[in-house]
Design an enzyme around this catalytic site. Sequence first.
Site, PDB file in Angstrom:
ATOM      1  N   HIS A   1      -6.938   8.307  10.981  1.00  0.00           N
ATOM      2  CA  HIS A   1      -6.464   6.919  11.059  1.00  0.00           C
ATOM      3  C   HIS A   1      -4.961   6.826  10.819  1.00  0.00           C
ATOM      4  O   HIS A   1      -4.450   5.757  10.501  1.00  0.00           O
ATOM      5  CB  HIS A   1      -7.231   6.037  10.067  1.00  0.00           C
TER       6      HIS A   1
ATOM      7  N   CYS B   1      14.626   1.620  20.657  1.00  0.00           N
ATOM      8  CA  CYS B   1      14.659   0.495  21.609  1.00  0.00           C
ATOM      9  C   CYS B   1      14.928  -0.848  20.941  1.00  0.00           C
ATOM     10  O   CYS B   1      15.039  -1.869  21.604  1.00  0.00           O
ATOM     11  CB  CYS B   1      13.329   0.427  22.379  1.00  0.00           C
TER      12      CYS B   1
ATOM     13  N   SER C   1     -18.140   4.322   2.818  1.00  0.00           N
ATOM     14  CA  SER C   1     -19.288   3.418   2.994  1.00  0.00           C
ATOM     15  C   SER C   1     -19.976   3.705   4.326  1.00  0.00           C
ATOM     16  O   SER C   1     -21.045   3.173   4.608  1.00  0.00           O
ATOM     17  CB  SER C   1     -18.801   1.965   2.955  1.00  0.00           C
TER      18      SER C   1
ATOM     19  N   CYS D   1       7.140   2.583  16.998  1.00  0.00           N
ATOM     20  CA  CYS D   1       7.591   1.381  17.705  1.00  0.00           C
ATOM     21  C   CYS D   1       6.386   0.493  18.031  1.00  0.00           C
ATOM     22  O   CYS D   1       5.329   0.996  18.388  1.00  0.00           O
ATOM     23  CB  CYS D   1       8.292   1.807  19.006  1.00  0.00           C
TER      24      CYS D   1
ATOM     25  N   ARG E   1       0.817  -1.207   0.000  1.00  0.00           N
ATOM     26  CA  ARG E   1       0.000   0.000   0.000  1.00  0.00           C
ATOM     27  C   ARG E   1       0.853   1.261   0.000  1.00  0.00           C
ATOM     28  O   ARG E   1       0.477   2.275  -0.578  1.00  0.00           O
ATOM     29  CB  ARG E   1      -0.976  -0.055   1.179  1.00  0.00           C
TER      30      ARG E   1
ATOM     31  N   ASN F   1      -8.574   8.260   5.298  1.00  0.00           N
ATOM     32  CA  ASN F   1      -7.539   7.726   4.405  1.00  0.00           C
ATOM     33  C   ASN F   1      -6.153   7.958   4.997  1.00  0.00           C
ATOM     34  O   ASN F   1      -5.911   8.969   5.651  1.00  0.00           O
ATOM     35  CB  ASN F   1      -7.627   8.393   3.026  1.00  0.00           C
TER      36      ASN F   1
END
Length: 295
Positions: free
Chosen positions: A152, A207, A244, A160, A80, A120
């Site tokens: 999102h 880390c 949707s 991490c 993606r 998106n």
Amino acid sequence: SRAGALRRAEPSTDMEAFQSLLRSSKRIIAVAGAGLSAASGIPTFRGAGGMWRKYDAMSLATPDAFDEDPVRVWQFYHYRREKARAAQPNAAHYTLAKFSIDSERHKIAPESTFTLVTQNVDGLSRRALDETYASLGIPIPTTGPPEMLEMHGRIFDVKCSSDNDEHTVYDPSSPICEALRGTEELVEAGSTEPVILEGALPHCATCGELARPGVVWFGEMPLHLDEIDDLVKSADLCIVVGTSSTVYPAASYASTVRKHGGKVAVFNLEHSTGDDKADFLFLGPCENTLPKALG
Ligand code: BV8
């Protein structure tokens, strides 16, 4: 008949009426989904695009999928990332970008504020906005409310996978690690899954734990929720584009705007959840309908 009296008014399809509503709207938000980027070649989650190899995309966008098979999930996100990198913003992205710029928007919606809330993660709305500021010779504002909230996360962000290190880095490199190079083609060829060792995946520079894509998975808290809730409660117009309206909390925003007395306009290729309650419904590709409506 009484039943007739109870039936809700059909959404209007009158573009003129929508544009006169725009002129009197003061606090406008847009809620966008995968359909906004469909014309740019980014697969949507439903329909044919919703499958990657033999997996349902939604089943890979979860912490459990990552814990169970980080190699597969990283290949999904690498695929993606490469799709997003190769994509160009489309007319709908540019229309929203221009509408995000006060001086441009005030020509059709005087004194209004606007924020794009996008589900998106492909970064195309951000790219369209940066390009539009540049083409208008307007410096990108560093103060004032953000023009968009990527609730999102972003596909090129990396963070991490443990809680040791909360900070997120923007890492658009292609590929993000050598082990993933070329695995995006396997999808088209449908060939067998490559053997990649977890040690070859990206790791946290701080880390040393496994790194993960900086996106919000199912079951995780979306970003900017307080800011979005304030915007949704005070909006007098909510433009819903290419979604949707099935994933929460984004799917609840239009009905919340309506509950607070605002209006809702839905732009979608086909019918979507709750569009019968919208004040306006413009069916068709948003790359065609949005420029007509906001252009
Ligand atoms: C949350 C980033 C708590 C990653 C995504 C059980 C356990 C845990 C949670 C839940 C649960 N059950 C339900 C939930 C809530 C869950 C949820 O809603 N599940 C659904 C399946 C029921 N939500 C969550 O987990 C969220 N977090 O709830 O935290 C909480 C609770 C309350 C308040 C706050 C927090 C987190 C969800 C985020 C998941 N991450 N993306 C990644 O991208 O890999 S979701 C991802 O899928 C997208 O971001 C988007 O949100 C969603 C897909 O939806 P759409 O964008 O609408 O795309 P879709 O393909 O569905 O539709 C495309 C549309 O475009 C169609 O309508 C089509 O007609 C149209 N279209 C196509 N072409 C065009 C077009 N329209 C116009 N023009 C075109 N050319």
